[in-house]
Enzyme design. Structure first.
Site, short mmCIF file in Angstrom:
data_model
loop_
_atom_site.label_atom_id
_atom_site.label_comp_id
_atom_site.label_asym_id
_atom_site.label_seq_id
_atom_site.Cartn_x
_atom_site.Cartn_y
_atom_site.Cartn_z
N ARG A 171 2.81 15.51 5.31
CA ARG A 171 3.70 16.00 6.38
C ARG A 171 5.18 15.96 5.99
NH1 ARG A 171 3.00 13.68 11.84
NH2 ARG A 171 1.81 11.90 11.08
N GLY A 214 -1.34 7.79 -1.11
CA GLY A 214 -1.23 8.79 -0.04
C GLY A 214 -0.07 9.71 -0.33
N ALA A 240 60.34 19.51 -18.32
CA ALA A 240 59.29 20.26 -17.61
C ALA A 240 58.78 21.41 -18.47
CB ALA A 240 59.84 20.79 -16.29
N LEU A 260 0.86 -1.19 0.00
CA LEU A 260 0.00 0.00 0.00
C LEU A 260 0.89 1.24 0.00
CD1 LEU A 260 -2.79 -1.00 2.56
CD2 LEU A 260 -2.56 -1.58 0.12
N GLY A 265 4.21 0.94 1.91
CA GLY A 265 5.31 1.62 1.21
C GLY A 265 6.10 2.55 2.09
#
Ligand code: UD1
Ligand code: CA
Length: 457
Positions: free
Chosen positions: A16, A12, A423, A9, A102
Site C-alpha cells: 500500500r 512484507g 576592482a 519483524l 519494523g
C-alpha cells in the site's frame, strides 16, 4: 543479569506504499522506519537484535548498517508466528524476547522499559492500547472477574462480542524464551487467514498457567503502524510536534512549533530563537542566543553563541564561530570553518574554507578551498578560481587584505598581508604585502561614437 533478545519483524513488501522501496526503508524524520526501531532497541542493551526480512531484503541489509544485527530471512510471509519461528534458532535458551515491528517506528524506550517491568523476567507481557476504532486489530480478551489477559483474537476471527472490545494488541510483546522454544513450533494456521499467528502464544500461556501481564504506551502515536503514505505523513507530524514541544519546554523559542522539521538531533543553548520552516538534519548544535531566520536548512552544523543565520540560508558540515552573521541567501558548504565575527552575506557560497576573525564577504561571491586571514574585506562578485578543469587549488588570503569588487583570484595563489586589490582585477601571481595590485586595461573614450538606431522598414 536477564538476557534480552530483540526480534524486529520487518518482512512484507508494504504494497500500500505504492513504491519500489521496501516499506521499512521509507523515511520518517530523516531516518528509515527500521532505523528508528533499531535505535530504540539498542537503548535497552539487548544481547542480540534479530531483524526478520523478506521481500527486498538485500536492499534493507545494504541500507541499514550495524555489526550488532542478525539478519533472518523469511522467504514467504506466512504470519507473525512464522516470522518469529525463523529467528528461533538465534534466541538464547533463557531470558526474554522482545518482539518489535519494523513499521511501528516510534515506540519509546520508556514504554518498552515499562513492559520489561511488568514481564518481571518470567511473565508474558503485551503492550496494548485503547482506541476509538479498533477495526482490523487483534483484540485483548480479559477474564471478566480477574481482568487478566486470556487471549488475543484477530479481527477476522473475533465474535461479535469480541469485536466490541476497544483494547487492542499493538503487536509489541515480551515472551520468555523457554516457552517460545517449546510453544512456537506447535502453532497452527487453523484460522480464517490461514496464517501462523504469534498471538496464539497468549492462549497457550494461559493454558499452561503462565501469567500474561500488560501495559500501555504513554502516547497513542508510539504504537501506530505505517501501512501507507498518509499514515507515514501523519505519524511524521505527530513526531515533529513532539520534538517541537520538547524544545519549547527546554526554553527554545519557536515562532511556530508546527513549522519546524528535525531530522536528527538539535541541541540548543539558552535563548535560541528559530523562525518558521527551518530544517535541521544530522547533528546541529546552536549556542546561546543564536537566531535562525525563516526557511534555513542546517545539516551537521555547530553555531557558536550570538551568531545569526538570516533567512533562506543553507549551512552544511560547517562550524560557525561566535557572533557571525550569515545570509540572507548564503550557502555554506562542507569543510567550512568560520572564526568569530565573520560576515557572509547574500548570494555568497563558501566551500571548504577557513575564514579568520572579523573578515567579511558580503555580496555575490564564491570562496572555495581558501584560507582567509583576519580582518579581510572581500568585495562583491569576487571569485576564487579554484578549479582548473582537472584539479582543485588553494587560495591564501592573509590578514588585513582588501579585495575590490569583481576580482578573480586564480588559484593556486597568495594575497599577502595588507594587500589591496583594485576592482575588476584578475590575480594570477602572489601579490606583495601592503601594496595596491591591479590588472586593468586603460580606460578609453571614443569621440563622435553613436549608438546604433533601429532601422525603419
Ligand atoms: C498483527 C497482530 C494483531 C495486532 C496488529 C497490530 C498477529 C497475528 N496479529 O496483525 O493482533 O493488532 O499486528 O498492528 O500477530 N510480518 C512478517 N512476516 C509475516 C507477517 C508479518 O515479518 O509473515 C511483519 C509485518 O511486516 C509487520 C508485522 O509483522 O511489520 C505485523 O504483520 P501484519 O500482517 O501487519 O499483522 P496484522 O494482521 O496487522
Ligand atoms: Ca498490520
Amino acid at each position: 543479569m536477564l538476557k534480552l533478545n530483540v526480534v524486529i519483524l520487518a518482512a512484507g513488501a508494504g504494497k500500500r506504499m505504492h513504491s519500489s522501496l521496501p516499506k521499512v526503508l521509507h523515511m520518517l524524520a530523516g531516518r528509515p522506519l527500521l532505523t528508528h526501531v533499531i535505535n530504540t532497541a539498542r537503548k535497552l542493551s539487548p544481547n542480540k537484535i534479530c531483524v526478520v526480512i523478506g521481500h527486498g531484503g538485500e536492499t534493507i541489509r545494504q541500507t541499514i548498517i550495524g555489526d550488532d544485527l542478525t539478519w533472518v530471512i523469511q522467504e514467504q510471509q506466512l504470519g507473525t508466528g512464522h516470522a518469529l519461528m525463523q529467528a528461533l534458532s538465534q534466541l538464547s535458551d533463557d531470558g526474554l524476547t522482545l518482539i518489535l515491528y519494523g513499521d511501528v517506528p516510534l515506540v519509546s524506550v520508556q514504554t518498552l522499559r515499562q513492559l520489561l517491568v511488568v514481564a518481571d523476567g518470567k511473565n508474558c507481557a503485551v503492550l496494548s492500547t485503547v482506541i476509538e476504532n479498533p477495526f482490523g486489530y487483534g483484540r485483548i480478551v480479559r477474564d471478566i472477574e480477574t481482568g487478566a489477559v486470556t487471549a488475543i483474537v484477530e479481527q477476522k476471527d473475533a465474535s461479535a462480542g469480541q469485536q466490541d472490545i476497544h483494547e487492542i494488541n499493538t503487536g509489541i510483546m515480551l515472551l520468555p524464551n523457554v516457552y517460545l522454544h517449546e510453544w512456537l513450533p506447535t502453532i497452527k494456521n487453523e484460522n480464517t487467514q490461514h496464517e501462523y499467528y504469534l498471538t496464539d502464544i497468549i492462549e497457550m500461556a494461559v493454558k499452561n498457567g503462565v501469567y500474561v501481564a500488560s501495559s500501555q504506551a504513554e502516547s497513542f502515536w508510539e504504537v501506530i503502524g505505517v501501512n501507507n503514505k498518509l499514515q507515514l505523513a501523519e505519524l511524521a507530524r505527530h513526531f515533529q510536534k513532539y520534538c517541537a514541544n520538547k524544545l519549547l519546554d527546554e526554553g527554545v523559542s519557536l515562532i511556530d512549533p508546527l513549522r519546524i522539521d528535525i531530522r536528527g538531533e538539535l541541541i540548543c543553548g539558552s535563548d535560541v530563537e528559530i523562525d518558521i520552516n527551518c530544517i535541521f538534519e544530522g547533528t546541529v548544535k546552536l549556542g546561546n542566543h543564536v537566531q535562525v531566520g525563516a526557511h534555513c536548512i542546517l545539516r551537521n552544523v555547530t553555531v557558536a553563541a550570538g551568531s545569526i543565520i538570516h533567512p533562506y540560508s543553507m549551512v552544511e558540515d560547517a562550524e560557525i564561530g561566535e557572533n557571525c552573521k550569515i545570509g540572507p541567501y548564503a550557502r555554506i558548504r562542507p569543510g567550512t570553518r568560520l572564526a568569530s565575527e565573520v560576515q557572509i552575506g547574500n548570494f555568497v557560497e563558501v566551500k571548504n574554507s577557513q575564514i579568520g576573525v572579523g573578515s567579511k564577504t558580503n555580496h555575490l561571491s564564491y570562496i572555495g578551498d581558501s584560507c582567509v586571514g583576519k580582518n579581510v574585506n572581500i568585495g562583491a562578485g569576487t571569485i576564487t578560481c579554484n578549479y582548473d578543469g582537472a584539479n582543485k587549488h588553494t587560495t591564501i588570503i592573509e590578514d588585513d587584505v582588501f579585495i575590490g569588487s569583481d576580482t578573480q583570484l586564480v588559484a593556486p595563489v597568495k594575497i599577502s598581508k595588507g594587500s589591496t586589490i583594485g576592482a575588476g582585477t584578475t590575480i594570477t601571481k602572489e601579490t606583495p604585502a601592503n601594496q595596491l595590485t591591479l590588472s586593468r586595461s586603460k580606460q578609453v573614450s571614443i569621440v563622435g561614437w553613436r549608438r546604433p538606431s533601429k532601422i525603419k522598414k
